[in-house]
Design an enzyme around this catalytic site. Structure first.
Site, PDB file in Angstrom:
ATOM      1  N   HIS A 206    -126.551  -1.860  56.293  1.00 42.56           N
ATOM      2  CA  HIS A 206    -126.317  -2.565  57.556  1.00 42.56           C
ATOM      3  C   HIS A 206    -126.057  -4.056  57.317  1.00 42.56           C
ATOM      4  CE1 HIS A 206    -127.186  -3.155  62.001  1.00 42.56           C
ATOM      5  NE2 HIS A 206    -127.448  -4.376  61.545  1.00 42.56           N
ATOM      6  N   GLU A 207    -126.940  -4.689  56.547  1.00 41.77           N
ATOM      7  CA  GLU A 207    -126.797  -6.139  56.317  1.00 41.77           C
ATOM      8  C   GLU A 207    -125.554  -6.453  55.484  1.00 41.77           C
ATOM      9  OE1 GLU A 207    -128.547  -8.394  57.836  1.00 41.77           O
ATOM     10  OE2 GLU A 207    -129.939  -6.952  58.700  1.00 41.77           O
ATOM     11  N   HIS A 210    -122.476  -6.358  57.563  1.00 42.77           N
ATOM     12  CA  HIS A 210    -122.321  -7.614  58.314  1.00 42.77           C
ATOM     13  C   HIS A 210    -121.594  -8.660  57.467  1.00 42.77           C
ATOM     14  CE1 HIS A 210    -124.357  -6.660  61.953  1.00 42.77           C
ATOM     15  NE2 HIS A 210    -125.610  -6.818  61.560  1.00 42.77           N
ATOM     16  N   CYS A 217    -122.516  -2.153  66.467  1.00 44.90           N
ATOM     17  CA  CYS A 217    -121.727  -1.077  67.072  1.00 44.90           C
ATOM     18  C   CYS A 217    -122.354  -0.632  68.389  1.00 44.90           C
ATOM     19  CB  CYS A 217    -121.684   0.106  66.107  1.00 44.90           C
ATOM     20  SG  CYS A 217    -120.782   1.523  66.744  1.00 44.90           S
ATOM     21  N   CYS A 222    -124.883   4.998  65.218  1.00 44.68           N
ATOM     22  CA  CYS A 222    -124.200   4.474  64.029  1.00 44.68           C
ATOM     23  C   CYS A 222    -125.155   3.601  63.233  1.00 44.68           C
ATOM     24  CB  CYS A 222    -122.992   3.659  64.500  1.00 44.68           C
ATOM     25  SG  CYS A 222    -122.106   2.748  63.227  1.00 44.68           S
ATOM     26  N   CYS A 241    -120.007   5.251  61.992  1.00 44.74           N
ATOM     27  CA  CYS A 241    -119.186   5.948  62.978  1.00 44.74           C
ATOM     28  C   CYS A 241    -117.710   5.755  62.625  1.00 44.74           C
ATOM     29  CB  CYS A 241    -119.493   5.394  64.365  1.00 44.74           C
ATOM     30  SG  CYS A 241    -118.691   3.814  64.657  1.00 44.74           S
TER      31      CYS A 241
END
Ligand code: ZN
Ligand code: ZN
Length: 293
Positions: A206-207, A210, A217, A222, A241
């Site tokens: 996730h990070e 970014h 999202c 997601c 997703c």
């Protein structure tokens, strides 16, 4: 109040796919993906209304993409770690390499010198200021780094006004940092280790996404959904997703089926049975069709 986007809006967010390799087109259709559910009262989207980022909006930001000279993702552990509380760095780097289709390298554990520390009034535990860690990472980023991601078992805060943060990314510095402190399950054992690994993989992906310009999202369930609390991030899937898969694929240029195969090998080894099943189903769906160019 946030309203989950309807199907037409989701399809629009992915954008036109005509002309893409057939396997990629099938990877970007809705099969295997759940639309974004309505948020609960304490969920991220109830308090942080975000518009979402379509593929077109992502391109309009001219996001940084790893050029041929910068294909390495560096993981920087910040220690020292207590015995038995070391993050699973080997597995994390294998996951990162498969997820981003880049080389992943774990740097030697570094001390947190010159970083602002406070004691959290609610937990009584020390917390590190993310801004200082991000500055350290920007200084230490090796040449040839696509980006550098710091991992700590200490709790983090981004600003004196905040109670805590799971992680923070600075795209300008191509640096991100996250903490596993709040991901430690209550008890020890193999199930707890597997849960910690899954949480660590999620926050790492996730990070780092970014850092590549991929925002939160709102279209589907997601990996890039924002999260306010642990229960919310635990139900988030470990995969992207169609909208965000398209962004990552555009940025890095991998073969979708080859990436899913590599991720499936990792998920099998890590004992992530639901993710292994999902990847197998997606591969079947993609590979029913002519191979991608
Ligand atoms: Zn985020
Ligand atoms: Zn998404």
């Amino acid at each position: 109040m946030f309203t989950p986007p309807a199907r037409a809006e989701r399809i629009r967010a992915v954008g036109p796919v005509a002309g893409l390799p057939p396997a990629l087109q099938h990877a970007l259709d809705e099969q295997g993906f759940d639309p974004m559910p309505r948020p609960g009262p304490h969920d991220w989207l109830a308090s942080q209304p975000e518009p979402g980022q379509t593929f077109a909006a992502f391109l309009a930001r001219h996001p940084p993409s790893p050029d041929p000279a910068r294909r390495v993702l560096y993981l920087q552990p910040f220690g020292p770690f207590d015995i038995g509380q070391e993050p699973p760095l080997d597995l994390l780097s294998r996951f990162a390499a498969a997820f981003f289709a880049l080389e992943a390298v774990v740097l030697p554990t570094a001390p947190v010198t010159g970083v602002t520390i406070r004691i959290n009034s609610q937990t009584g535990q020390p917390q590190l200021l993310t801004r200082d860690l991000l500055a350290l990472l920007a200084d230490q980023r090796p040449a040839g780094a696509c980006c550098i991601v710091g991992i700590t078992m200490d709790d983090l805060y981004p600003d004196p006004a905040w109670n805590f943060v799971f992680g923070e990314a600075s795209p300008r510095d191509r640096a991100g940092v996250y903490s596993l402190a709040r991901y430690l399950p209550g008890e020890a054992g193999p199930a707890a280790a597997s849960l910690l690994l899954r949480r660590a993989c999620k926050v790492l992906a996730h990070e780092t996404a970014h850092l590549l310009g991929i925002a939160h999202c709102v279209f589907y369930s997601c990996l890039m959904n924002g999260s306010n609390h642990l229960a919310e991030s635990d139900v988030r899937p470990l995969h992207l997703c169609p909208v965000d898969l398209r962004k990552l694929q555009h940025s890095i240029g991998f073969d979708v089926a080859a990436r899913y195969r590599r991720l499936r090998t990792f998920a099998g080894d890590a004992g992530f049975t639901d993710e292994t099943r999902w990847l197998t189903a997606q591969l079947l769906h993609i590979e029913q069709h002519p191979a991608s160019a």
